[in-house]
Design a protein around this motif. Sequence first.
Motif, short mmCIF file in Angstrom:
data_model
loop_
_atom_site.label_atom_id
_atom_site.label_comp_id
_atom_site.label_asym_id
_atom_site.label_seq_id
_atom_site.Cartn_x
_atom_site.Cartn_y
_atom_site.Cartn_z
N TRP A 31 5.68 77.05 -34.83
CA TRP A 31 5.88 75.87 -35.70
C TRP A 31 5.56 74.64 -34.85
CZ3 TRP A 31 8.01 76.54 -40.75
CH2 TRP A 31 8.20 75.35 -41.46
N THR A 65 11.37 77.56 -34.05
CA THR A 65 12.36 77.30 -33.01
C THR A 65 13.64 78.10 -33.23
OG1 THR A 65 11.45 75.12 -32.53
CG2 THR A 65 13.77 75.45 -32.01
N PHE A 66 14.00 78.31 -34.49
CA PHE A 66 15.22 79.08 -34.78
C PHE A 66 15.14 80.47 -34.15
CE2 PHE A 66 17.94 81.80 -37.41
CZ PHE A 66 19.11 81.06 -37.42
N GLU A 67 13.96 81.05 -34.13
CA GLU A 67 13.78 82.42 -33.61
C GLU A 67 13.85 82.49 -32.08
OE1 GLU A 67 11.81 81.36 -36.39
OE2 GLU A 67 13.29 82.50 -37.53
N CYS A 89 9.70 72.83 -30.93
CA CYS A 89 9.65 71.42 -31.31
C CYS A 89 10.19 71.29 -32.73
CB CYS A 89 8.21 70.90 -31.24
SG CYS A 89 8.04 69.24 -31.90
C1 DLZ Z 1 11.89 75.75 -41.63
C2 DLZ Z 1 11.57 74.89 -40.46
C3 DLZ Z 1 11.53 73.48 -40.58
C4 DLZ Z 1 11.83 72.77 -41.85
N1 DLZ Z 1 11.22 72.71 -39.54
C5 DLZ Z 1 10.94 73.29 -38.34
C6 DLZ Z 1 10.62 72.49 -37.21
O1 DLZ Z 1 10.54 71.26 -37.26
N2 DLZ Z 1 10.36 73.14 -36.04
C7 DLZ Z 1 10.42 74.51 -35.91
O2 DLZ Z 1 10.19 75.03 -34.82
N3 DLZ Z 1 10.73 75.27 -36.98
C8 DLZ Z 1 10.97 74.71 -38.17
N4 DLZ Z 1 11.28 75.49 -39.25
C9 DLZ Z 1 11.20 76.97 -39.10
C10 DLZ Z 1 12.47 77.60 -38.51
O3 DLZ Z 1 12.55 77.39 -37.09
C11 DLZ Z 1 12.47 79.12 -38.75
O4 DLZ Z 1 11.26 79.66 -38.26
C12 DLZ Z 1 12.61 79.48 -40.22
O5 DLZ Z 1 13.72 78.84 -40.78
C13 DLZ Z 1 12.74 81.01 -40.41
O6 DLZ Z 1 13.92 81.49 -39.76
#
Ligand code: DLZ
Length: 160
Positions: A31, A65-67, A89
Amino acid sequence: MATKNQNLSSYDPESVPFAGGLKIAITVARWNSNITYALLDGAISALKEHGVESQDIDVFYVPGTFELVHSSASLVRMEKYDAVIAIGCVIQGETPHFTFISDAVANGLASLNMNSSVPVIFGVLTTDNMEQAEERAGGKHGNKGVEAGITAIQMAKLFG
Ligand code: DLZ
């Protein structure tokens, strides 16, 4: 974050031990890849600059980033790496996602650091907009990836 007096790519080379022989894992969010891949390049350059061999750097891509919490936890459990660098990021949007993701990754990586002997480095930008992120991915405030690479070496060598 860079402050007025601290460029993310600036450091005292004397404070960085020789890093030859270290094995480093880097996990990178796709992302905002225009930013995260620049941070990845910065981290790899910094590691190599101080002696880490290319074949001792493994890179693992995740969707967002969540992962990074899951991938970092898995890499720590392998007991194969001297440090793990997590690169992401998160950019403020119109929904609370920014807060959820930023809090989750900060708390998740902090928890890993408390519960394992492998240092996990926080190479995550959390910015209000894309311009601020670009300024910290090789722009006027330096490159947070460089900071993460140097921190990984310093932490991997902390106890000798
Ligand atoms: C969903 C999402 C959003 C809205 N924004 C970002 C971001 O700014 N940066 C980033 O790395 N990831 C974003 N994600 C994706 C989440 O990190 C994650 O991949 C999804 O929610 C699936 O778990």
